[in-house]
Design a protein around this motif. Structure first.
Motif, PDB file in Angstrom:
ATOM      1  N   ARG A 116     -14.225 -86.787  -6.894  1.00  0.00           N
ATOM      2  CA  ARG A 116     -14.684 -86.244  -8.177  1.00  0.00           C
ATOM      3  C   ARG A 116     -14.171 -87.076  -9.340  1.00  0.00           C
ATOM      4  O   ARG A 116     -14.888 -87.296 -10.322  1.00  0.00           O
ATOM      5  N   ARG A 119     -16.334 -90.139  -9.386  1.00  0.00           N
ATOM      6  CA  ARG A 119     -17.684 -89.818  -9.856  1.00  0.00           C
ATOM      7  C   ARG A 119     -17.711 -89.601 -11.365  1.00  0.00           C
ATOM      8  O   ARG A 119     -18.658 -89.996 -12.055  1.00  0.00           O
ATOM      9  N   THR A 151     -27.064 -87.114  -9.461  1.00  0.00           N
ATOM     10  CA  THR A 151     -25.816 -87.812  -9.732  1.00  0.00           C
ATOM     11  C   THR A 151     -26.066 -88.916 -10.747  1.00  0.00           C
ATOM     12  O   THR A 151     -26.864 -89.805 -10.510  1.00  0.00           O
ATOM     13  N   ARG A 153     -24.666 -92.077 -12.458  1.00  0.00           N
ATOM     14  CA  ARG A 153     -23.593 -93.024 -12.258  1.00  0.00           C
ATOM     15  C   ARG A 153     -23.064 -93.571 -13.577  1.00  0.00           C
ATOM     16  O   ARG A 153     -21.886 -93.889 -13.697  1.00  0.00           O
ATOM     17  N   LEU A 182     -21.690 -85.941  -4.655  1.00  0.00           N
ATOM     18  CA  LEU A 182     -20.620 -86.863  -5.046  1.00  0.00           C
ATOM     19  C   LEU A 182     -20.975 -88.330  -4.773  1.00  0.00           C
ATOM     20  O   LEU A 182     -20.284 -89.224  -5.271  1.00  0.00           O
ATOM     21  N   ASP A 184     -23.836 -91.626  -4.436  1.00  0.00           N
ATOM     22  CA  ASP A 184     -25.127 -92.199  -4.782  1.00  0.00           C
ATOM     23  C   ASP A 184     -25.947 -92.469  -3.531  1.00  0.00           C
ATOM     24  O   ASP A 184     -27.172 -92.391  -3.559  1.00  0.00           O
TER      25      ASP A 184
END
Length: 289
Positions: A116, A119, A151, A153, A182, A184
């Motif tokens: 986490r 991320r 997600t 990035r 969490l 990609d």
């Protein structure tokens, strides 16, 4: 912890089994079924699982994939052999329970918090990269790739799993461990039908992120896996959870540590070194310099 590389990471790729997921979290169930033998069964099960993956890939070294079987099947075969070796009566009920346990392995306590943090890394933690589009063809490498929907990035390094596990196994494991969203990419060697340390398996990482292997930090707790990844060209971090000796293979990982906090420190060091390298290069090549 040690760091001997100066490249700022564009992506961080994790091995799954033994690195994020505790393969020996099956011991409690194994001990209930076979009192006094739980640890021995778990240890031999894991040993044979790895041996079988490597033997099957070695047998297919000529380019044929006739000996490849999905990781779930290999795991079941390894369990059955181990029970026979230890003279344990593995009936259908016990077999199903242990395989169900393996499907939903516990995550190591430090795994999810560290993931986490990675991320949610701030914009200064790495260079922005764009993932290369992946074909939807069922027969191509896209079978190994699962993009984490939703997600974002931003400018942090990309995050992925690269595992021997087949896609169905990884999907269940990631969800049960609370790791959904969490990553990609979740990459399975099933796409190339060759297990690590085959170069074709490691090549899935650079293909997914469209970067050079050295720009990827590959993280594994398995010494043989780190050696293979280093040979392939990754920047490697050995998450030495078992305090094991370095494999005698003439190869040293770029960083080592006992837990995910050591990995985070390594990534910070590598990123800082990479920035310094880029700044120096810009000064060296600036007009009039």
């Amino acid at each position: 912890m040690s760091a001997t590389t100066t490249l700022s990471p564009q992506a961080v790729i994790f091995d799954a089994y033994g690195t994020l997921f505790d393969v020996h979290s099956v011991i409690a169930a194994a001990e209930q079924i076979f009192p006094g033998h739980g640890d021995a069964l778990s240890q031999l099960w894991r040993q044979k699982q790895i041996e079988y993956t490597q033997l099957r890939t070695l047998a297919d070294a000529g380019g044929d994939v006739a000996h490849y079987r999905p990781f779930w099947d290999v795991t079941l075969d390894a369990l059955r052999f181990s029970a026979k070796k230890l003279q344990l009566p593995l009936g259908r009920t016990a077999e199903k329970r242990l395989m169900d346990e393996y499907a939903c392995l516990s995550a190591f306590p430090d795994a999810v918090p560290a993931l986490r943090l990675l991320r949610d890394a701030a914009s200064g933690s790495g260079a922005r990269i764009a993932s290369r589009p992946v074909s939807a063809s069922a027969s191509g490498p896209s079978r190994a790739v699962s993009s984490a929907a939703g997600t974002s990035r931003g400018s942090r390094p990309g995050l992925a799993i690269l595992s021997n596990g087949n896609p169905q196994m990884l999907d269940v494991a990631v969800k049960s461990a609370g790791m959904s969203g969490l990553f990609d990419h979740v990459l399975s060697v099933d796409a190339v039908r060759a297990y690590k340390p085959a170069p074709a398996a490691y090549a899935l990482g650079p293909q997914a992120f469209d970067v050079h292997p050295r720009e990827i930090v590959f993280v594994s707790s398995n010494g043989w896996d780190v050696a293979g990844a280093t040979w392939f060209g990754f920047t490697t971090f050995w998450l030495n959870r078992q305090n094991a000796p370095l494999e005698e293979l003439g190869v040293t990982p770029h960083g080592t540590g006992a837990g995910m906090s050591d990995l985070l420190a390594f990534l910070k060091t590598v990123t800082s070194a990479g920035r310094a390298h880029v700044t120096t290069s810009r000064i060296r090549h600036s007009p009039g310099a």
